[in-house]
Design an enzyme around this catalytic site. Structure first.
Site, mmCIF file in Angstrom:
data_model
loop_
_atom_site.group_PDB
_atom_site.id
_atom_site.type_symbol
_atom_site.label_atom_id
_atom_site.label_comp_id
_atom_site.label_asym_id
_atom_site.label_seq_id
_atom_site.Cartn_x
_atom_site.Cartn_y
_atom_site.Cartn_z
ATOM 1 N N GLU A 102 1.182 -1.795 -0.138
ATOM 2 C CA GLU A 102 0.072 0.153 -0.359
ATOM 3 C C GLU A 102 1.070 1.514 0.242
ATOM 4 O O GLU A 102 2.640 0.878 0.631
ATOM 5 C CB GLU A 102 -0.727 -0.417 0.879
ATOM 6 N N ASP A 103 0.174 2.478 -0.759
ATOM 7 C CA ASP A 103 0.576 3.827 -0.131
ATOM 8 C C ASP A 103 0.585 4.066 1.256
ATOM 9 O O ASP A 103 1.848 4.459 1.182
ATOM 10 C CB ASP A 103 0.741 4.858 -1.033
ATOM 11 N N ASP A 106 -4.059 5.124 6.347
ATOM 12 C CA ASP A 106 -4.432 6.221 7.226
ATOM 13 C C ASP A 106 -5.594 6.358 8.694
ATOM 14 O O ASP A 106 -4.311 5.394 9.626
ATOM 15 C CB ASP A 106 -4.922 7.330 5.794
ATOM 16 N N PHE A 155 -2.367 15.799 5.115
ATOM 17 C CA PHE A 155 -2.039 14.844 3.597
ATOM 18 C C PHE A 155 -1.108 15.621 2.866
ATOM 19 O O PHE A 155 0.022 16.388 3.113
ATOM 20 C CB PHE A 155 -3.749 16.232 3.448
ATOM 21 N N VAL A 156 -0.565 14.161 2.090
ATOM 22 C CA VAL A 156 1.077 14.730 1.764
ATOM 23 C C VAL A 156 0.556 14.094 0.299
ATOM 24 O O VAL A 156 -0.203 13.316 -0.348
ATOM 25 C CB VAL A 156 1.473 13.433 2.049
ATOM 26 N N ASP A 162 -2.025 11.300 -4.388
ATOM 27 C CA ASP A 162 -2.481 11.685 -5.658
ATOM 28 C C ASP A 162 -3.144 12.852 -4.541
ATOM 29 O O ASP A 162 -3.693 12.635 -2.900
ATOM 30 C CB ASP A 162 -3.099 11.604 -7.097
ATOM 31 N N ARG A 168 0.677 12.355 -8.369
ATOM 32 C CA ARG A 168 2.035 10.735 -8.425
ATOM 33 C C ARG A 168 3.115 10.507 -8.823
ATOM 34 O O ARG A 168 4.006 9.996 -7.933
ATOM 35 C CB ARG A 168 0.389 9.959 -8.870
HETATM 36 P P1 IMP Z 1 -7.584 5.282 4.988
HETATM 37 O O1 IMP Z 1 -8.725 4.259 4.349
HETATM 38 O O2 IMP Z 1 -7.857 6.321 5.338
HETATM 39 O O3 IMP Z 1 -5.999 4.158 4.717
HETATM 40 O O4 IMP Z 1 -7.365 5.141 3.878
HETATM 41 C C1 IMP Z 1 -6.377 4.596 2.532
HETATM 42 C C2 IMP Z 1 -6.306 5.583 0.807
HETATM 43 O O5 IMP Z 1 -6.539 6.595 1.034
HETATM 44 C C3 IMP Z 1 -4.685 5.246 0.911
HETATM 45 O O6 IMP Z 1 -4.513 3.812 0.372
HETATM 46 C C4 IMP Z 1 -4.515 6.765 -0.088
HETATM 47 O O7 IMP Z 1 -4.815 6.271 -1.351
HETATM 48 C C5 IMP Z 1 -5.450 7.362 0.093
HETATM 49 N N1 IMP Z 1 -4.744 8.427 0.877
HETATM 50 C C6 IMP Z 1 -4.666 8.570 2.559
HETATM 51 N N2 IMP Z 1 -4.518 9.819 3.013
HETATM 52 C C7 IMP Z 1 -3.750 9.959 2.438
HETATM 53 C C8 IMP Z 1 -2.985 11.290 2.181
HETATM 54 O O8 IMP Z 1 -2.730 12.012 2.589
HETATM 55 N N3 IMP Z 1 -2.841 12.004 0.340
HETATM 56 C C9 IMP Z 1 -2.617 10.918 -0.302
HETATM 57 N N4 IMP Z 1 -3.602 9.896 -0.597
HETATM 58 C C10 IMP Z 1 -4.038 9.480 0.894
HETATM 59 MG MG MG Z 2 -4.015 3.335 -1.736
#
Ligand code: IMP
Ligand code: MG
Length: 178
Positions: A102-103, A106, A155-156, A162, A168
């Site tokens: 995963e990237d 969060d 947020f990054v 992206d 990206r």
């Molecule tokens: P989560 O479900 O809140 O853990 O977020 C999952 C997805 O949201 C990640 O796989 C990212 O693709 C996107 N995401 C979360 N935080 C960021 C951020 O700071 N910048 C860009 N994409 C994010």
């Molecule tokens: Mg992702």
């Protein structure tokens, strides 16, 4: 300081590509040690993990397979609670060691849904590798096995991540200027 503007938002340099590369090399070494003798299936979560996955996999020196899944969960800078699966896995994963790539983790909602989904197909083991991790935003209980860099709740963008579809391709990672 290096800044970029993407649509209505400004971002400033946060993590250099050098630091990113070092953290990816560290993850690769750990995986090479931990998964020696197995033939894991790397499951790359598109789109965000494409750059991390390419760099990570070049440093993996054990036999492995690579596959891709895609969800949508993010609208601009806010995480949505509805995670949809768009492209699924074709491989038979029963009894296999999976390494999800995963990237960023969060809230952890996306990954938690995915883990619960694939557990139904009875893999032997599921490990998670993420380039970035926001510990203060994390709301779930699963273990993140390999973390590149822990970051605060900002947020990054860049290095695969992206803002509304853009950014990206940036080599470094930038954080939003509030
Ligand atoms: P989560 O479900 O809140 O853990 O977020 C999952 C997805 O949201 C990640 O796989 C990212 O693709 C996107 N995401 C979360 N935080 C960021 C951020 O700071 N910048 C860009 N994409 C994010
Ligand atoms: Mg992702």
């Amino acid at each position: 300081m290096k800044t970029v503007k993407i649509k209505d938002k400004k971002f400033s340099i946060f993590i250099s590509s050098d630091k990113i590369q070092k953290s990816i090399d560290d993850i690769a070494q750990k995986i090479n040690n931990d998964v020696k003798g197995k033939t894991p299936l790397f499951v790359v979560v598109l789109n965000g993990a494409f750059m991390f996955a390419a760099e990570l996999l070049k440093e993996i020196n054990i036999n492995c397979e690579i596959s891709f899944v895609k969800f949508s969960s993010y609208k601009k800078t806010k995480s949505s609670l509805n995670v949809k699966k768009l492209i699924g896995l074709n491989e038979d994963i029963k009894g296999r060691t999976l390494i999800i790539v995963e990237d960023i983790v969060d809230s952890g909602i996306t990954m938690d849904n995915f883990i619960n989904d694939i557990k139904k197909y009875e893999p032997k083991d599921i490990k998670i590798a993420t380039l970035l991790y926001k510990p203060k935003a994390f709301t779930k209980n699963f273990k993140v096995d390999y973390v590149g860099i822990e970051i605060p709740n900002d947020f990054v963008v860049g290095h695969g991540l992206d803002y509304d579809g853009l950014g990206r391709n940036l080599t470094d990672i930038y954080k939003i200027i509030e």
